[in-house]
Every structure is written in structure tokens, then in C-alpha cells.
Scaffold this active site. Structure first.
Site, PDB file in Angstrom:
ATOM      1  N   ASN A 222       0.878  -1.163   0.000  1.00  0.00           N
ATOM      2  CA  ASN A 222       0.000   0.000   0.000  1.00  0.00           C
ATOM      3  C   ASN A 222       0.925   1.225   0.000  1.00  0.00           C
ATOM      4  OD1 ASN A 222      -1.886   1.962   0.636  1.00  0.00           O
ATOM      5  ND2 ASN A 222      -2.974   0.671   2.113  1.00  0.00           N
TER       6      ASN A 222
ATOM      7  N   ARG B  88      -2.447  -1.655  -3.682  1.00  0.00           N
ATOM      8  CA  ARG B  88      -3.506  -0.649  -3.702  1.00  0.00           C
ATOM      9  C   ARG B  88      -3.142   0.342  -4.811  1.00  0.00           C
ATOM     10  NH1 ARG B  88      -3.903   4.527   0.010  1.00  0.00           N
ATOM     11  NH2 ARG B  88      -5.923   5.318  -0.667  1.00  0.00           N
TER      12      ARG B  88
ATOM     13  N   HIS C 135     -11.238   5.888  -1.555  1.00  0.00           N
ATOM     14  CA  HIS C 135     -11.358   5.117  -0.301  1.00  0.00           C
ATOM     15  C   HIS C 135     -12.239   3.876  -0.482  1.00  0.00           C
ATOM     16  CE1 HIS C 135     -10.717   9.083   2.163  1.00  0.00           C
ATOM     17  NE2 HIS C 135      -9.570   8.455   2.012  1.00  0.00           N
TER      18      HIS C 135
ATOM     19  N   ARG D  69      -7.148  19.389   3.316  1.00  0.00           N
ATOM     20  CA  ARG D  69      -7.900  19.643   2.078  1.00  0.00           C
ATOM     21  C   ARG D  69      -9.213  20.331   2.412  1.00  0.00           C
ATOM     22  NH1 ARG D  69      -7.923  13.647  -0.226  1.00  0.00           N
ATOM     23  NH2 ARG D  69      -6.212  13.201   1.197  1.00  0.00           N
TER      24      ARG D  69
ATOM     25  N   GLU E 156      -7.681  -2.078   5.229  1.00  0.00           N
ATOM     26  CA  GLU E 156      -7.541  -2.033   3.771  1.00  0.00           C
ATOM     27  C   GLU E 156      -6.631  -3.139   3.254  1.00  0.00           C
ATOM     28  OE1 GLU E 156      -6.187   1.846   2.689  1.00  0.00           O
ATOM     29  OE2 GLU E 156      -8.040   2.788   3.348  1.00  0.00           O
TER      30      GLU E 156
END
Ligand code: ADP
Length: 408
Positions: A7, A100, A188, A249, A392
């Protein structure tokens, strides 16, 4: 089947090695990985910090002065079959490597075995995910250099959202945007998909029968509305900038602000990019940090801007949950996950309070006692509220297992 998961982000990389038995069904709870490795480039420029831990509890750390991802990866992978963290005899015993990959564009709607054309597509899509896809591709190429022609699988963060209906995916600009691939992709997805399946397990229900809202609240934040085991709407869009307020962000802002800044204040595109991605959100409003823990610490000392950042964060979270409710036209469970979702009872409480009129009630005691993979709603709540630890890497391993096992 030995599955190595990579990842890779722009300044860090998390990896783990799972050993899954072909003869058994996959467990619903992730088994502990045989080996876990982390690389962090964020502390000192040009220095990679490697940290390794095995299921036995053996640990290894090292700092390497290099920018070369390939060199670092080679050192990292050596620790799987050498020294105190050795868990297998040779790297050739690994059956598959799962990566990923943040952006799969319109074409990659499922996990895919990597070949040259998949690599070309990941490189091409770097223009839509400049902070992520190049790092993902570098990870794939580093593995190729070290392990030769081992089977590699790309698991895309956009794939779970690829069935979002046109009415939610297409922006109400000119129709030509859709032909330029300017649509909502959502991100996501690997985490949202894992949480939806885990929610069904916790509730003892068939995922196909559930309407869920998954709140991934980490440094990046997004919601997914999930029905029939697929995402039907999500707050991130063409890029991971849309939607909720995040660590640094902005999330959604009036696009007219950008036109104003370009026209009136002569901002460059690079400046706008930097402001919206790196100097906004919790960090931009508080002037303190993008880290929710530091925001909370400043609030407890009476800091006005930290309080304002918290309040805007909660306001936007509530209004976006409202938007997802509209897309689902109902709700069985609300899920909180990732750094803030899993660790901040205040955020969970504040988000749910706004929906008490719908019968959503959380148990205050359960909420504050560090719930993990737990239902924190009261027994008479109209909607279940779950806190789920995101996994994940396990979801990536599971995708690889299912893809490869069906080919054997
Ligand atoms: P990423 O999106 O980079 O994977 P994480 O999921 O680790 O990020 O989430 C990072 C966020 O989680 C940070 O804002 C951090 O402050 C927040 N967080 C971590 N622990 C806590 C905590 N105990 N209370 C509140 N926020 C926390």
C-alpha cells in the site's frame, strides 16, 4: 497462498504478508499477518525509515539514506526471508503481490492481474491522481525488479464506486465533460468495501439487504452510501478534493471562489492547488494543525479558530450524511472508521445528534469506551451505529485470493 500486500503512498508505504489456506473459506476477521513492514520518508529528506514486525513479535528497524524506492523495497523484502524477522525461506515462495492503486479510471471496475497495458493505464491515470498513481506504479515496478515475473494484482480505490448511477456520477456541467472522463470516481473504495462487509458480519445480516453510510474520517475524509453491496453515491468526486472538510484539504467549496482568485488576485494554478490540498481544512481554518488531536487540545485551551475548525468539520459531516441519506432513501447502519472515525467519540456524538429526530441514538457509555468493531447504538435506536477498524490491507489480500483462487 502467500500474499504480499503493498500500500504505497507518496511519503510512506505499508506492506504485509498473509498466509491463507486454500482449503478453508476466508475468515471474516482478518488473521494477523505473518510479517508487516512500514517505510516512512516523511521525517528526513532522502532518508527511509524501515520498521518491521512479525506475528511472533520480532522487530527490526533501520534507516537507509536513499530516495530510491527500489533499493528500499529490496531491503524491506529481504527482512521477510533473512535475519530475526525471517518468516519464509525465500521470496520465490510468495504466490502473489497485491497493490492498492488509487485511480483505475473508467476502465478498471474490478481488481485486475497486472500486465503491461494495466501499467500503461495506471501511468496514464497519474494525471487524475498525481500524488498517488506514480507511487503505486513505482511499487509495482520495484517488485518486478526484485521478484521477476511474479503475479501482481491491482486493487483499485475507485472500483467499489464504479456502479454509481449516472445521475450521481455525472456533474451538471456541459455534457461533453462526460466524454472527457470528467465524472465522479470516488475514492477510499477499498476501505468502504471492507467496512460494509464487516458491518454485515457484526449485524449478522446479508450485506445485500443493508443500506449503509460509511464515514471514512482520516486525513482524507469521504462518505459512501452503500446499497446492494455496492456504493451508490460518495462525497469524493473527480478528485479526492471534493466533499467533506479534511485534514489539510478544503473539501467542496464554491467553484466561483477559484474563478475570483484567478481573475482578481492573479493566483497561479499551482498556488490554488497548494491552497486547496495542503493549506485548507482543519489546518487552514485553525492555523494549528491538520491533526484532530491537536485541534482538540487547542479547543480545551479556549482557542477560537480550533473551535471554528471543529464546528465546520461537524457541520459539513452532518450535511453530507444528510445528502447520502437522500441518495439511499433510508438507512440501516451508520459506520465510523479511520483515524478520527475510530478514535473521536466527540465527532461521532456530534454527527449523530443532528439525526436524533430520525431515531438515531448512540449509547454514550459505549461511545466513549474505545469501541472497536462494535455497535454503539442504544437498543431502541432506529439505526445501528458501528465503529469499525479499517483493514484495507486485508481487503486487498482478500481480493487477490478471490481473483487468483478462481484462476487456479
Ligand atoms: P490516513 O487517512 O492518512 O490513513 P488516519 O486514518 O490515520 O489517516 O487518520 C488520521 C487522523 O486521525 C488525524 O486527524 C488524527 O488526529 C486522527 N486521530 C488519530 N487518533 C485520534 C484520537 N485519539 N482522537 C482524535 N483523532 C485522532
Amino acid at each position: 497462498m502467500k500474499i504480499l500486500v503493498l500500500n504505497a503512498g507518496s511519503s510512506s508505504q505499508k506492506s504485509c504478508l498473509y498466509d491463507l489456506d486454500y482449503d478453508n473459506n476466508l475468515p471474516s476477521l482478518p488473521p494477523p499477518p505473518l510479517w508487516e513492514g512500514k517505510v516512512d520518508w516523511s521525517h528526513h529528506q532522502g532518508v527511509a525509515e524501515i520498521e518491521v514486525e512479525t506475528a511472533r513479535g520480532d522487530k527490526f528497524t533501520e534507516e537507509i539514506a536513499t530516495d530510491s524506492q527500489s533499493e528500499v523495497m529490496s531491503r524491506l523484502l529481504d527482512t521477510i526471508c533473512e535475519g530475526s524477522t525471517k518468516v519464509i525461506n525465500k521470496l520465490a515462495d510468495i504466490d502473489v503481490v497485491g497493490h492498492r492503486v488509487v485511480h483505475g479510471g473508467r476502465k478498471y471496475r474490478e481488481s485486475t492481474v497486472i500486465n503491461q497495458s494495466v501499467k500503461d493505464a495506471i501511468a496514464h491515470l497519474a494525471k487524475l491522481a498525481p500524488a498517488h498513481n506514480p507511487a503505486n506504479l513505482a511499487g509495482i515496478e520495484a517488485v518486478e525488479n526484485i521478484l521477476g515475473d511474479i503475479k501482481q494484482v491491482a486493487v483499485f480505490d475507485t472500483a467499489f464506486h464504479s456502479n454509481i448511477p449516472d445521475k450521481a456520477a455525472i456533474y451538471p456541467g456541459p455534457f461533453e465533460w462526460t466524454q472527457q472522463d470528467i465524472i465522479r470516481y470516488g475514492f477510499h473504495g477499498i476501505g468502504h468495501q471492507y467496512c460494509s462487509q464487516r458491518a454485515a458480519d457484526i449485524l449478522g445480516k446479508d450485506l445485500m439487504s443493508l443500506r449503509l453510510i460509511s464515514c471514512h474520517l482520516g486525513n482524507g475524509c469521504s462518505l459512501a452510501a452503500i446499497k446492494n453491496a455496492r456504493s451508490v453515491d460518495t462525497t469524493m468526486g473527480f478528485t479526492p478534493l471534493e466533499g467533506l472538510m479534511m485534514g489539510s484539504r478544503s473539501g467542496s467549496v464554491d467553484p466561483g471562489i477559484l474563478i475570483y482568485l484567478l481573475q482578481q488576485d492573479n493566483y497561479t494554478v499551482e498556488q490554488l492547488d497548494n491552497i486547496l490540498n495542503k493549506a485548507s481544512g482543519l489546518k487552514g481554518i485553525s492555523g494549528i494543525s491538520s491533526d484532530m488531536r491537536q485541534i482538540k487540545a487547542a479547543i480545551s485551551q479556549g482557542n477560537y479558530r480550533a473551535q471554528l475548525a471543529f464546528d465546520i468539520y461537524v457541520h459539513r459531516l452532518r450535511s453530507n450524511i444528510g445528502s447520502m441519506l437522500g441518495s439511499l432513501a433510508g438507512l440501516d447502519a451508520l459506520i465510523f472508521t479511520a483515524g478520527i472515525g475510530e478514535n473521536s467519540p466527540e465527532i461521532r456524538q456530534a454527527a449523530c445528534e443532528a439525526f436524533e429526530f430520525l431515531g438515531i441514538k448512540i449509547d454514550t457509555d459505549k461511545n466513549i469506551h474505545k469501541p472497536i468493531d462494535e455497535d454503539i447504538s442504544t437498543s431502541d435506536s432506529a439505526v445501528k451505529v458501528l465503529v469499525i477498524h479499517t483493514q484495507e490491507n486485508w481487503q486487498i489480500a482478500r481480493e487477490c485470493y478471490e481473483l487468483i483462487a478462481h484462476q487456479v
